[in-house]
Motif scaffolding. Structure first.
Motif, PDB file in Angstrom:
ATOM      1  N   SER B 148      -0.223  -6.748   2.862  1.00 17.72           N
ATOM      2  CA  SER B 148      -0.721  -8.118   2.653  1.00 17.72           C
ATOM      3  C   SER B 148      -1.186  -8.747   3.956  1.00 17.72           C
ATOM      4  O   SER B 148      -2.135  -9.536   3.968  1.00 17.72           O
ATOM      5  N   ASP B 151      -4.548  -7.639   4.549  1.00 12.99           N
ATOM      6  CA  ASP B 151      -5.491  -8.311   3.646  1.00 12.99           C
ATOM      7  C   ASP B 151      -5.916  -9.670   4.202  1.00 12.99           C
ATOM      8  O   ASP B 151      -7.014 -10.145   3.896  1.00 12.99           O
ATOM      9  N   ARG B 182      -7.477 -16.928  -1.509  1.00 12.97           N
ATOM     10  CA  ARG B 182      -7.413 -15.681  -2.288  1.00 12.97           C
ATOM     11  C   ARG B 182      -6.292 -14.780  -1.793  1.00 12.97           C
ATOM     12  O   ARG B 182      -5.447 -14.326  -2.555  1.00 12.97           O
ATOM     13  N   ALA B 185      -2.919 -16.377  -2.544  1.00 14.01           N
ATOM     14  CA  ALA B 185      -2.559 -16.335  -3.961  1.00 14.01           C
ATOM     15  C   ALA B 185      -2.140 -14.921  -4.364  1.00 14.01           C
ATOM     16  O   ALA B 185      -1.182 -14.741  -5.125  1.00 14.01           O
ATOM     17  N   ALA B 186      -2.839 -13.920  -3.850  1.00 16.19           N
ATOM     18  CA  ALA B 186      -2.481 -12.530  -4.166  1.00 16.19           C
ATOM     19  C   ALA B 186      -1.099 -12.198  -3.604  1.00 16.19           C
ATOM     20  O   ALA B 186      -0.282 -11.555  -4.265  1.00 16.19           O
ATOM     21  N   LEU B 189       1.603 -14.056  -5.769  1.00 12.78           N
ATOM     22  CA  LEU B 189       1.810 -13.365  -7.048  1.00 12.78           C
ATOM     23  C   LEU B 189       2.557 -12.052  -6.820  1.00 12.78           C
ATOM     24  O   LEU B 189       3.523 -11.735  -7.519  1.00 12.78           O
ATOM     25  N   GLY B 190       2.129 -11.297  -5.834  1.00 16.08           N
ATOM     26  CA  GLY B 190       2.708  -9.970  -5.593  1.00 16.08           C
ATOM     27  C   GLY B 190       4.159 -10.035  -5.156  1.00 16.08           C
ATOM     28  O   GLY B 190       4.994  -9.255  -5.630  1.00 16.08           O
TER      29      GLY B 190
END
Lengths: 207, 207
Positions: B148, B151, B182, B185-186, B189-190
């Motif tokens: 992450s 990312d 984005r 948020a990913a 959620l993850g």
């Protein structure tokens, strides 16, 4: 420099050399590739447009070894598809872990990557996720897989046991199995937990 | 080379230069650091034992900015502790994503890292995990966080939309919010899905 061996220069050969440089030193440069191939940097540009194209060529190689259709054929549920693809994707990327930061810093363009992303998107759509959550769920799986692929390249001893480690951490370190099975077991626990958790959250969102 | 500015050479200054090299090119070398500092490579070894010590110095810096006690103080459950630590850990590592493959390829030794790992180990022990599963759960969280953090350094456009993208993937890409939100948020959620899934799996294992 001598006469460039022009008949041998192909995009694949250039990508081979870039991959060797990344494995050795974590990155590649166009002048570096040219020096290793004993050609002028300008000769490379007769075959590839530049750094971005090389990264996408390498991504295409890694993605080509993910057999999306085989995973779909043996899966019964959308969770099976996601876990199966994650497993294949990790196996492929673990072979060249130092490529990973180059891939994540570059827009995914190669068509072959979308075989996997399409299958993941279908899986999460069939699980009832909204389009935004499909993207976030794919990103979460992607992040977990790439981190896990880096873990495959971890040293045998991931954690030393310094004075500062507490009882819980010491017991955990002492329980570690040898490298390959440790990394595999952590991946399998994590990918099942992640997908199980996505199921729970998608049900909560639906209610 | 001129006279080495010996009075300035410290482990921290050497680590600063290594970090700049990693940010620029994905790795550092002892001769490279020496050249940038305009000292002889042998002078570096009066201050640090070598590459491994520099990696651990940099890991210590990244880990020092994870405020473990603050996360514990505001957490009500073990899940809160894990999610809170993961959030801090990602924030810190996202600042220098190219350090990540160097860290994962090197045994964790710096004492300060164990502030976080101890807290994670305590959290999973209190959740009822076996010692081996504590280690695997920590590794799974670690892998997710590191992926992450990579990312966060992704380009604005993570996925192009090539001919090969299917309807589900096109809708997901079209629903993407701007980069920072984005990626955030990913991650959110993850990490919630991963921890939620670990809860479910630990309950199944206990029954």
């Amino acid at each position: 420099m001598g006469r460039p061996p022009r008949r041998l220069l192909t995009p694949d050969w250039i990508a081979d050399e870039a991959l060797r440089m990344v494995d050795d030193s974590g990155d590649f440069t166009m002048p570096g590739i040219a020096a290793r191939l004993k050609v002028r940097p300008s000769s490379l540009y007769n075959h590839i447009s530049g750094r971005g194209e090389i990264i996408e060529l390498l991504r295409a190689r890694m993605m080509s070894s993910v057999d999306v259709e085989a995973v779909k054929a043996k899966s019964r549920t959308w969770s099976d598809v996601v876990i199966g693809l994650a497993r294949e994707y990790r196996r492929s990327y673990a072979q060249h872990p130092r490529l990973i930061p180059l891939f994540t810093a570059h827009t995914v363009q190669t068509e072959v990557a979308f075989n996997m992303y399409n299958a993941l998107a279908d899986a999460f759509v069939s699980a009832g996720f909204s389009s935004a959550d499909v993207l976030h769920a794919i990103t979460a799986v992607d992040s977990f897989v790439l981190g896990s692929a880096l873990d495959v390249a971890a040293p045998k001893e991931v954690w030393a046991t310094p004075a500062n480690a507490n009882a819980a951490m010491r017991s955990a370190i002492a329980a570690a199995t040898p490298l390959e099975s440790r990394a595999d077991a952590a991946f399998e626990l994590g990918v099942r937990a992640l997908v199980e958790g996505l199921v729970v959250l998608s049900r909560q969102a639906a209610n």
